[in-house]
Design a protein around this motif. Structure first.
Motif, PDB file in Angstrom:
ATOM      1  N   ALA A 150       0.825  -1.210   0.000  1.00  0.00           N
ATOM      2  CA  ALA A 150       0.000   0.000   0.000  1.00  0.00           C
ATOM      3  C   ALA A 150       0.861   1.262   0.000  1.00  0.00           C
ATOM      4  O   ALA A 150       0.517   2.264  -0.642  1.00  0.00           O
ATOM      5  CB  ALA A 150      -0.937  -0.013   1.208  1.00  0.00           C
ATOM      6  N   ARG A 155      -2.674   2.239  -2.435  1.00  0.00           N
ATOM      7  CA  ARG A 155      -3.974   1.614  -2.178  1.00  0.00           C
ATOM      8  C   ARG A 155      -4.245   1.500  -0.676  1.00  0.00           C
ATOM      9  O   ARG A 155      -3.330   1.616   0.143  1.00  0.00           O
ATOM     10  CB  ARG A 155      -4.025   0.218  -2.807  1.00  0.00           C
ATOM     11  CG  ARG A 155      -3.990   0.199  -4.320  1.00  0.00           C
ATOM     12  CD  ARG A 155      -4.148  -1.232  -4.818  1.00  0.00           C
ATOM     13  NE  ARG A 155      -4.285  -1.311  -6.260  1.00  0.00           N
ATOM     14  CZ  ARG A 155      -3.337  -1.705  -7.089  1.00  0.00           C
ATOM     15  NH1 ARG A 155      -2.138  -2.058  -6.598  1.00  0.00           N
ATOM     16  NH2 ARG A 155      -3.536  -1.758  -8.386  1.00  0.00           N
ATOM     17  N   MET A 156      -5.487   1.257  -0.346  1.00  0.00           N
ATOM     18  CA  MET A 156      -5.888   0.990   1.034  1.00  0.00           C
ATOM     19  C   MET A 156      -5.790  -0.509   1.329  1.00  0.00           C
ATOM     20  O   MET A 156      -5.706  -1.337   0.422  1.00  0.00           O
ATOM     21  CB  MET A 156      -7.325   1.465   1.291  1.00  0.00           C
ATOM     22  CG  MET A 156      -7.506   2.953   1.068  1.00  0.00           C
ATOM     23  SD  MET A 156      -6.519   3.926   2.221  1.00  0.00           S
ATOM     24  CE  MET A 156      -6.483   5.503   1.386  1.00  0.00           C
ATOM     25  N   LEU A 158      -7.747  -3.604   3.193  1.00  0.00           N
ATOM     26  CA  LEU A 158      -9.051  -4.023   3.722  1.00  0.00           C
ATOM     27  C   LEU A 158      -8.859  -5.328   4.499  1.00  0.00           C
ATOM     28  O   LEU A 158      -8.449  -6.338   3.937  1.00  0.00           O
ATOM     29  CB  LEU A 158     -10.054  -4.240   2.597  1.00  0.00           C
ATOM     30  CG  LEU A 158     -11.431  -4.768   3.009  1.00  0.00           C
ATOM     31  CD1 LEU A 158     -12.146  -3.801   3.957  1.00  0.00           C
ATOM     32  CD2 LEU A 158     -12.305  -5.052   1.783  1.00  0.00           C
ATOM     33  N   SER A 188      -8.368  -0.665  -5.854  1.00  0.00           N
ATOM     34  CA  SER A 188      -8.247   0.275  -4.734  1.00  0.00           C
ATOM     35  C   SER A 188      -7.816  -0.350  -3.422  1.00  0.00           C
ATOM     36  O   SER A 188      -7.533   0.403  -2.470  1.00  0.00           O
ATOM     37  CB  SER A 188      -9.600   0.988  -4.513  1.00  0.00           C
ATOM     38  OG  SER A 188     -10.036   1.627  -5.697  1.00  0.00           O
ATOM     39  N   TYR A 189      -7.716  -1.684  -3.322  1.00  0.00           N
ATOM     40  CA  TYR A 189      -7.452  -2.312  -2.027  1.00  0.00           C
ATOM     41  C   TYR A 189      -6.461  -3.458  -2.151  1.00  0.00           C
ATOM     42  O   TYR A 189      -6.277  -4.059  -3.205  1.00  0.00           O
ATOM     43  CB  TYR A 189      -8.748  -2.859  -1.419  1.00  0.00           C
ATOM     44  CG  TYR A 189      -9.741  -1.810  -0.997  1.00  0.00           C
ATOM     45  CD1 TYR A 189      -9.714  -1.272   0.294  1.00  0.00           C
ATOM     46  CD2 TYR A 189     -10.723  -1.361  -1.875  1.00  0.00           C
ATOM     47  CE1 TYR A 189     -10.641  -0.319   0.690  1.00  0.00           C
ATOM     48  CE2 TYR A 189     -11.649  -0.408  -1.493  1.00  0.00           C
ATOM     49  CZ  TYR A 189     -11.597   0.113  -0.211  1.00  0.00           C
ATOM     50  OH  TYR A 189     -12.520   1.064   0.179  1.00  0.00           O
ATOM     51  N   VAL A 224     -10.891  -0.813   7.323  1.00  0.00           N
ATOM     52  CA  VAL A 224     -10.097  -0.178   6.269  1.00  0.00           C
ATOM     53  C   VAL A 224      -8.923   0.541   6.925  1.00  0.00           C
ATOM     54  O   VAL A 224      -9.120   1.377   7.825  1.00  0.00           O
ATOM     55  CB  VAL A 224     -10.932   0.807   5.431  1.00  0.00           C
ATOM     56  CG1 VAL A 224     -10.051   1.498   4.377  1.00  0.00           C
ATOM     57  CG2 VAL A 224     -12.105   0.084   4.768  1.00  0.00           C
ATOM     58  N   SER A 226      -5.227   2.703   6.275  1.00  0.00           N
ATOM     59  CA  SER A 226      -4.465   3.514   5.317  1.00  0.00           C
ATOM     60  C   SER A 226      -3.061   2.941   5.141  1.00  0.00           C
ATOM     61  O   SER A 226      -2.605   2.112   5.947  1.00  0.00           O
ATOM     62  CB  SER A 226      -4.378   4.958   5.814  1.00  0.00           C
ATOM     63  OG  SER A 226      -3.550   5.030   6.969  1.00  0.00           O
ATOM     64  N   PRO A 227      -2.320   3.366   4.095  1.00  0.00           N
ATOM     65  CA  PRO A 227      -0.948   2.867   3.912  1.00  0.00           C
ATOM     66  C   PRO A 227      -0.040   3.140   5.101  1.00  0.00           C
ATOM     67  O   PRO A 227       0.935   2.415   5.311  1.00  0.00           O
ATOM     68  CB  PRO A 227      -0.461   3.615   2.656  1.00  0.00           C
ATOM     69  CG  PRO A 227      -1.702   3.910   1.893  1.00  0.00           C
ATOM     70  CD  PRO A 227      -2.747   4.177   2.930  1.00  0.00           C
ATOM     71  N   ARG A 232      -9.150   3.704   9.227  1.00  0.00           N
ATOM     72  CA  ARG A 232     -10.047   4.713   8.694  1.00  0.00           C
ATOM     73  C   ARG A 232     -11.491   4.440   9.077  1.00  0.00           C
ATOM     74  O   ARG A 232     -12.253   5.368   9.380  1.00  0.00           O
ATOM     75  CB  ARG A 232      -9.921   4.778   7.168  1.00  0.00           C
ATOM     76  CG  ARG A 232      -8.509   5.096   6.680  1.00  0.00           C
ATOM     77  CD  ARG A 232      -8.518   5.419   5.204  1.00  0.00           C
ATOM     78  NE  ARG A 232      -9.284   6.643   4.943  1.00  0.00           N
ATOM     79  CZ  ARG A 232      -9.709   7.007   3.739  1.00  0.00           C
ATOM     80  NH1 ARG A 232      -9.463   6.214   2.684  1.00  0.00           N
ATOM     81  NH2 ARG A 232     -10.384   8.121   3.572  1.00  0.00           N
ATOM     82  N   TRP A 255     -14.542   4.447   0.938  1.00  0.00           N
ATOM     83  CA  TRP A 255     -13.298   4.440   1.715  1.00  0.00           C
ATOM     84  C   TRP A 255     -12.055   4.188   0.870  1.00  0.00           C
ATOM     85  O   TRP A 255     -10.937   4.139   1.406  1.00  0.00           O
ATOM     86  CB  TRP A 255     -13.383   3.402   2.826  1.00  0.00           C
ATOM     87  CG  TRP A 255     -14.471   3.720   3.806  1.00  0.00           C
ATOM     88  CD1 TRP A 255     -15.682   3.111   3.928  1.00  0.00           C
ATOM     89  CD2 TRP A 255     -14.439   4.744   4.776  1.00  0.00           C
ATOM     90  NE1 TRP A 255     -16.416   3.681   4.919  1.00  0.00           N
ATOM     91  CE2 TRP A 255     -15.672   4.710   5.479  1.00  0.00           C
ATOM     92  CE3 TRP A 255     -13.500   5.713   5.159  1.00  0.00           C
ATOM     93  CZ2 TRP A 255     -15.983   5.567   6.509  1.00  0.00           C
ATOM     94  CZ3 TRP A 255     -13.840   6.572   6.186  1.00  0.00           C
ATOM     95  CH2 TRP A 255     -15.052   6.506   6.849  1.00  0.00           C
ATOM     96  N   ALA A 256     -12.234   4.108  -0.430  1.00  0.00           N
ATOM     97  CA  ALA A 256     -11.078   3.915  -1.298  1.00  0.00           C
ATOM     98  C   ALA A 256     -10.302   5.213  -1.484  1.00  0.00           C
ATOM     99  O   ALA A 256      -9.085   5.171  -1.706  1.00  0.00           O
ATOM    100  CB  ALA A 256     -11.527   3.383  -2.665  1.00  0.00           C
TER     101      ALA A 256
END
Length: 257
Positions: A150, A155-156, A158, A188-189, A224, A226-227, A232, A255-256
């Motif tokens: 990430a 990307r996030m 999950l 996105s994840y 979720v 964050s990197p 989040r 949340w992306a």
């Protein structure tokens, strides 16, 4: 008879009738004056006689042109070296275009046209795990790898805490397998599935780490991250979205960003 007198007969001046005693002082004065003149020289020289002395004095006072040229050559070596320096400069100037053309030609292909700069391609979609939870997997190691990825691609992460016997978890897996949802997840994840239905104390500790509010957990618990590792959102706090394609896709898009 009287004879005529000739016209060219010389006339003689009459002798001075002055006595001899009076003329002697005059003769002595003339002799003395002549001696003084011979001893001291004339009081003023003629204009023509002064020219040679002036020329000699000027030649002594001012150096000749050859001497001044020699002195200038000795005191300023730069002037004497300038022809060779200009020659070397002209030689280097005449030889410089050839290497420049060689260098410019070596750095270009296709008739000298420059290659276009490469644009960075979009990162490949992240791998989406299949349905179910692997009780033998090292969840901590998987989370660490997902966070590193990430940080590299933005990307996030999950985290899906569930169990193989959980009906809601199976419903969520079906939605994750759909093409549209799988596309959102891959773009996105980084998805990590953690089994909390067994007796793994390590996985239970991970659940409490990322969802520290405690109490009774309703599976699946979706977190979720964050990197940078910051949580989040946590569905144990906010409640699970509808376990349909619309509900889960809306949650993932929100949340992306």
């Amino acid at each position: 008879m009287l004879r005529p007198v000739r016209a060219d007969r010389r006339t003689t001046s009459p002798r001075s009738t002055a006595p001899l005693g009076r003329r002697l002082p005059l003769v002595a004065a003339a002799v003395v004056a002549a001696g003084l003149t011979a001893a001291c020289g004339p009081s003023s020289e003629p204009a023509g006689s002064a020219a040679p002395a002036t020329a000699a004095q000027s030649s002594q006072a001012f150096p000749s042109e050859s001497q001044s040229a020699t002195a200038s050559a000795e005191t300023s070596p730069t002037a004497s070296a300038s022809p060779s320096a200009s020659a070397s400069a002209s030689a280097s100037a005449s030889s410089s275009p050839t290497p420049s053309r060689a260098q410019s030609g070596s750095g270009s292909t296709g008739g000298g046209s420059a290659k276009p700069a490469r644009t960075s391609a979009a990162p490949a979609p992240a791998k989406v795990p299949g349905p179910g939870y692997d009780s033998s997997a090292d969840a901590q190691k998987q989370i660490d790898a997902a966070l590193r990825a990430a940080k590299a691609d933005g990307r996030m992460v999950l985290l899906d805490f569930g169990a193989n016997w959980c009906g809601n978890c199976k419903a969520a897996d079906k939605v994750f397998a759909q093409s549209q949802t799988a596309g959102i997840l891959g773009t996105s994840y980084h998805l990590v599935k953690v089994d909390i239905g067994g007796n793994s104390s390590a996985n239970s500790a991970l659940l409490r780490k990322y969802s520290p509010s405690g109490g009774t957990y309703t599976m699946p618990v979706l977190v979720v991250v964050s990197p940078s590792g910051t949580v989040r959102t946590d569905t144990h706090v906010t409640g699970n979205p509808s376990l349909t394609s619309e509900g889960i896709n809306s949650f993932l898009r929100k949340w992306a960003a």
